[in-house]
Design a protein around this motif. Sequence first.
Motif, short mmCIF file in Angstrom:
data_model
loop_
_atom_site.label_atom_id
_atom_site.label_comp_id
_atom_site.label_asym_id
_atom_site.label_seq_id
_atom_site.Cartn_x
_atom_site.Cartn_y
_atom_site.Cartn_z
N UNK A 12 -6.97 -40.38 -3.33
CA UNK A 12 -6.22 -39.38 -4.09
C UNK A 12 -4.75 -40.00 -4.46
N UNK A 13 -3.98 -39.28 -5.16
CA UNK A 13 -2.55 -39.72 -5.65
C UNK A 13 -2.64 -39.91 -7.07
N UNK A 14 -1.59 -39.80 -7.64
CA UNK A 14 -1.16 -39.82 -9.17
C UNK A 14 -1.50 -41.19 -9.59
N UNK A 15 -1.11 -42.19 -9.04
CA UNK A 15 -1.25 -43.46 -9.43
C UNK A 15 -2.70 -43.90 -9.48
N UNK A 60 -5.19 -41.85 -9.71
CA UNK A 60 -5.93 -40.94 -10.73
C UNK A 60 -5.50 -41.67 -12.18
N UNK A 61 -4.40 -42.05 -12.29
CA UNK A 61 -4.02 -42.73 -13.69
C UNK A 61 -5.10 -44.08 -13.73
N UNK A 120 -7.74 -44.57 -12.07
CA UNK A 120 -9.14 -44.13 -12.52
C UNK A 120 -9.41 -43.96 -13.91
N UNK A 121 -8.60 -43.06 -14.67
CA UNK A 121 -8.57 -42.73 -15.87
C UNK A 121 -8.83 -44.08 -16.79
N UNK A 122 -7.84 -44.91 -16.36
CA UNK A 122 -7.74 -46.24 -17.17
C UNK A 122 -9.23 -47.14 -17.28
N UNK A 123 -9.66 -47.02 -15.88
CA UNK A 123 -10.75 -47.75 -15.75
C UNK A 123 -12.29 -46.83 -16.42
N UNK A 124 -11.88 -45.81 -16.36
CA UNK A 124 -13.02 -44.82 -17.04
C UNK A 124 -12.84 -45.16 -18.81
#
Length: 138
Positions: free
Chosen positions: A105-108, A110-111, A113-117
Amino acid sequence: MKTLSSSNTAALTAPAQTLSVRTKNDESLDHMKYVEQQLTSTPKILAEEKLSISEQALAMFRQDSTKTQDNEKSTQDNTNDKLLEKIKEQIETVKRQLSRIKNDKGEAIEQQRRQLQLQLATLNATMLDLLGKKLDAI
């Protein structure tokens, strides 16, 4: 009175000189005829040779172009195969990275994760494009 006058001597040698001049003129005339014949026949001969060479060159070009197309296809297939392998490896790497941060968890995170997706989606699209090109080549 067996002496010859100079005018008689000149008269006796004149026919011999005339014959040699005539022979030279005839030789020159024959040479001119030969040159004229060569000048008129040369363009025809060159045109025939040019046509023959053109046909040979065209035949060679056709043979080379089919060989070149075959070589290009095989080279392109090899390149596409190599690219597909690299993309598959990159997809696997991105999937592993995503699975590592799956429960974090965490904002960094999550960011990341979005980049990898996004990277995974781009790699998948690239792989599909290469597969389509490979199918078109078949």
